[in-house]
Write a protein that holds these residues in place. Structure first.
Motif, PDB file in Angstrom:
ATOM      1  N   GLY A 146     -12.669  -5.623   1.759  1.00  0.00           N
ATOM      2  CA  GLY A 146     -11.879  -6.689   1.150  1.00  0.00           C
ATOM      3  C   GLY A 146     -10.666  -7.032   2.011  1.00  0.00           C
ATOM      4  N   GLU A 147      -9.535  -7.226   1.349  1.00  0.00           N
ATOM      5  CA  GLU A 147      -8.317  -7.567   2.079  1.00  0.00           C
ATOM      6  C   GLU A 147      -7.808  -6.370   2.875  1.00  0.00           C
ATOM      7  N   ARG A 187      -5.582  -3.533   3.822  1.00  0.00           N
ATOM      8  CA  ARG A 187      -4.619  -2.709   3.078  1.00  0.00           C
ATOM      9  C   ARG A 187      -3.655  -2.005   4.022  1.00  0.00           C
ATOM     10  N   GLU A 207      -6.581  -1.857  11.801  1.00  0.00           N
ATOM     11  CA  GLU A 207      -6.658  -2.407  10.451  1.00  0.00           C
ATOM     12  C   GLU A 207      -7.684  -1.628   9.641  1.00  0.00           C
ATOM     13  N   ARG A 224      -9.431  -2.051   5.754  1.00  0.00           N
ATOM     14  CA  ARG A 224      -9.531  -2.936   4.598  1.00  0.00           C
ATOM     15  C   ARG A 224      -9.866  -2.171   3.320  1.00  0.00           C
ATOM     16  N   ASP A 234      -0.850  -3.662   2.327  1.00  0.00           N
ATOM     17  CA  ASP A 234      -1.175  -4.756   1.410  1.00  0.00           C
ATOM     18  C   ASP A 234      -0.409  -6.030   1.761  1.00  0.00           C
ATOM     19  N   GLY A 235      -0.300  -6.300   3.057  1.00  0.00           N
ATOM     20  CA  GLY A 235       0.323  -7.531   3.527  1.00  0.00           C
ATOM     21  C   GLY A 235       1.842  -7.508   3.564  1.00  0.00           C
TER      22      GLY A 235
END
Length: 496
Positions: free
Chosen positions: A259-260, A262, A279, A281, A317-318
């Protein structure tokens, strides 16, 4: 004596503690110059059988023969005098003494009533030379030695006493990769000189690399003794756990998909690693592979704030975060399962419950009644085997101790979990359960960063593999890549 007669023959060995059978009618034979593996899950009876042979415990029934002579040991010194040496994970060495002094402790050569130190050093040097060890000085203080060289000192002490059988209990558990190679050479030298080796290990690669025959125990009973050449790792695992594991590594659970992002590291660096772009996710398992000293654990410690990045940026988380210590990492939703659970992950004399609540109780940012109420359910979901939550964790098996470590972090509800050598020192059955736990974590949406020295674990579990070399990322491979591809990057080459 016949040349084909075994050096060691243990027959019909029984042992019970407080009326609970631990060994039942176990047979074990070891030939001269043979490297013989003793394997089984935790609780199978391996350690008890070794301790009976070492004179730590006395068998309730059965016989032991050494070189055709019946023996019965009630004290470790009796076993040593009979030529049986045991090298346990906890070494029996005095760190303030030299190698030579430890090798000859209690048997110091005398000259005119005084200890002849020159003779002691020369005799130790001769034993080390016989073992092919060139980089260990007899005059070195044991406290200054690596774990591998302390192990060699134990073996040298055994051989200086005339040991014909050396028993090794998990000899590579605390060794670096280069030190494992040294142990391989040492075992080979023992075989060449006709010394028998009884080798206990959970690492199947070592068993198949080193051992001539394998004896399997399960629940205190003999399952099989077979030539290594006549079996396979899959067959051996099936004998140990009592069921066949056709696929050693469970497939991703249905619906699991990355997913996005993290965890994101951009240009991360410190004194040990540099230029780290990484990265992970949600729902993804990213493996970190590389040789010892390549920077795998250093990245884990930087992400968790033990030795923080001093360059670059980290996002969770961005959101940009500045991880300056473990408390900041925990507050940001990062968890770290360290490779040494006993020294760094657990309070051994505290209960299962206290350990599972440890992160919540020590960190106000994640402490809450709701999370505390989930602890029992988390332990249950991990299939923890214990007498109860009040049991001290030191009495649990290695696999169940590791489940408690994982539980204490899951209680804090992290978004990112870093697993550094999560299966070190646990048996194959417990490993398989932990592999399923890792898959479950990904399915629940966690970002998983996995570090493992056994390449097969990284290849079998990771969705992507990031390979390190000399503190930098050397390349990236998809999950299921070959060991040859990973090792090409790990040694500074591009895979073909």
């Amino acid at each position: 004596m016949s040349a084909t007669a075994p050096l060691l023959a243990m027959r019909g060995i029984d042992k019970a503690f407080l009326g609970v059978p631990v060994l039942s009618s176990v047979d074990l034979t070891v030939a001269r110059g043979e490297v013989h593996a003793l394997v089984g899950e935790n609780g199978a009876g391996k350690s008890t059988l070794m301790k009976i042979l070492a004179g730590v415990h006395t068998a309730d029934a059965g016989t032991i023969e050494l070189d055709g002579r019946a023996v019965s040991f009630t004290h470790p010194l009796q076993a040593q005098h009979a030529g049986v040496a045991s090298v346990f994970q906890e070494f029996n060495l005095l760190p303030e003494l030299t190698v030579a002094e430890n090798v000859h402790l209690g048997r110091e050569p005398k000259r005119r009533g005084l200890i002849d130190r020159r003779a002691m050093v020369d005799a130790t040097a001769a034993v080390l030379a016989d073992l092919g060890v060139e980089d260990l000085a007899p005059t070195a203080k044991v406290g200054s030695l690596s774990v591998a060289h302390q192990q060699i000192t134990e073996i040298a002490k055994a051989l200086s006493q005339g040991a014909g059988l050396v028993c090794m209990d998990e000899p590579t558990a605390a060794l670096a990769d280069a030190e494992v190679e040294l142990l391989y050479r040492l075992v080979g030298r023992l075989r060449e000189r006709g010394t028998a080796v009884l080798y206990v290990s959970h690492r199947l690669k070592e068993i198949f690399d080193l051992c001539d025959r394998i004896t399997v125990l399960k629940d205190g009973r003999l399952v099989d003794t077979t030539a290594t050449a006549d079996t396979t790792p899959d067959d051996l695992v099936a004998k140990m756990v009592g069921r066949r594991i056709e696929a050693q590594f469970p497939a991703p659970l249905p619906g699991t998909a990355p997913g996005e992002v993290r965890l994101k590291v951009a240009g991360g660096g410190n004194d040990w690693v540099d230029g780290i772009d990484l990265e992970v996710r949600a729902g993804e398992i990213v493996g970190l592979a590389g040789l010892q000293g390549s920077g795998r654990t250093e990245i884990a410690e930087a992400v968790f704030g033990i030795a923080p990045f001093t360059r670059g940026a980290v996002e969770v988380d961005g959101r940009p975060v500045r991880i300056t210590g473990p408390r900041k990492a925990i507050g940001a939703g990062i968890a770290l399962v360290t490779e040494d659970r006993k020294a760094q992950g657990l309070a051994l004399r505290q209960s299962v419950r206290a350990n599972a609540r440890m992160v919540l109780d020590a960190n106000a940012r994640v402490h809450s009644r709701r999370r505390l109420a989930r602890v029992s359910g988390i332990l249950s979901s991990l299939d923890l085997v214990a007498r109860g939550e009040d049991q001290e964790v030191r009495f649990l098996s290695g696999g169940n101790q590791q489940k408690v470590v994982v539980a204490k972090w899951l209680a804090a509800e992290p978004g990112v979990i870093v697993l550094d050598e999560p299966t070190r020192g646990i048996d194959v059955g417990a490993k398989h359960k932990l592999y399923s736990v890792v898959r479950d974590l990904a399915a629940e949406g966690l970002a998983v960063l996995l570090i493992a020295s056994e390449l097969i674990e990284v290849i079998g579990l990771a969705d992507r593999i990031v390979v390190l070399h000399d503190g930098r990322i050397a390349g990236e491979l998809p999950g299921g890549a070959t060991e040859q591809q990973v090792m090409a990057y790990a040694t500074g080459r591009a895979p073909e």
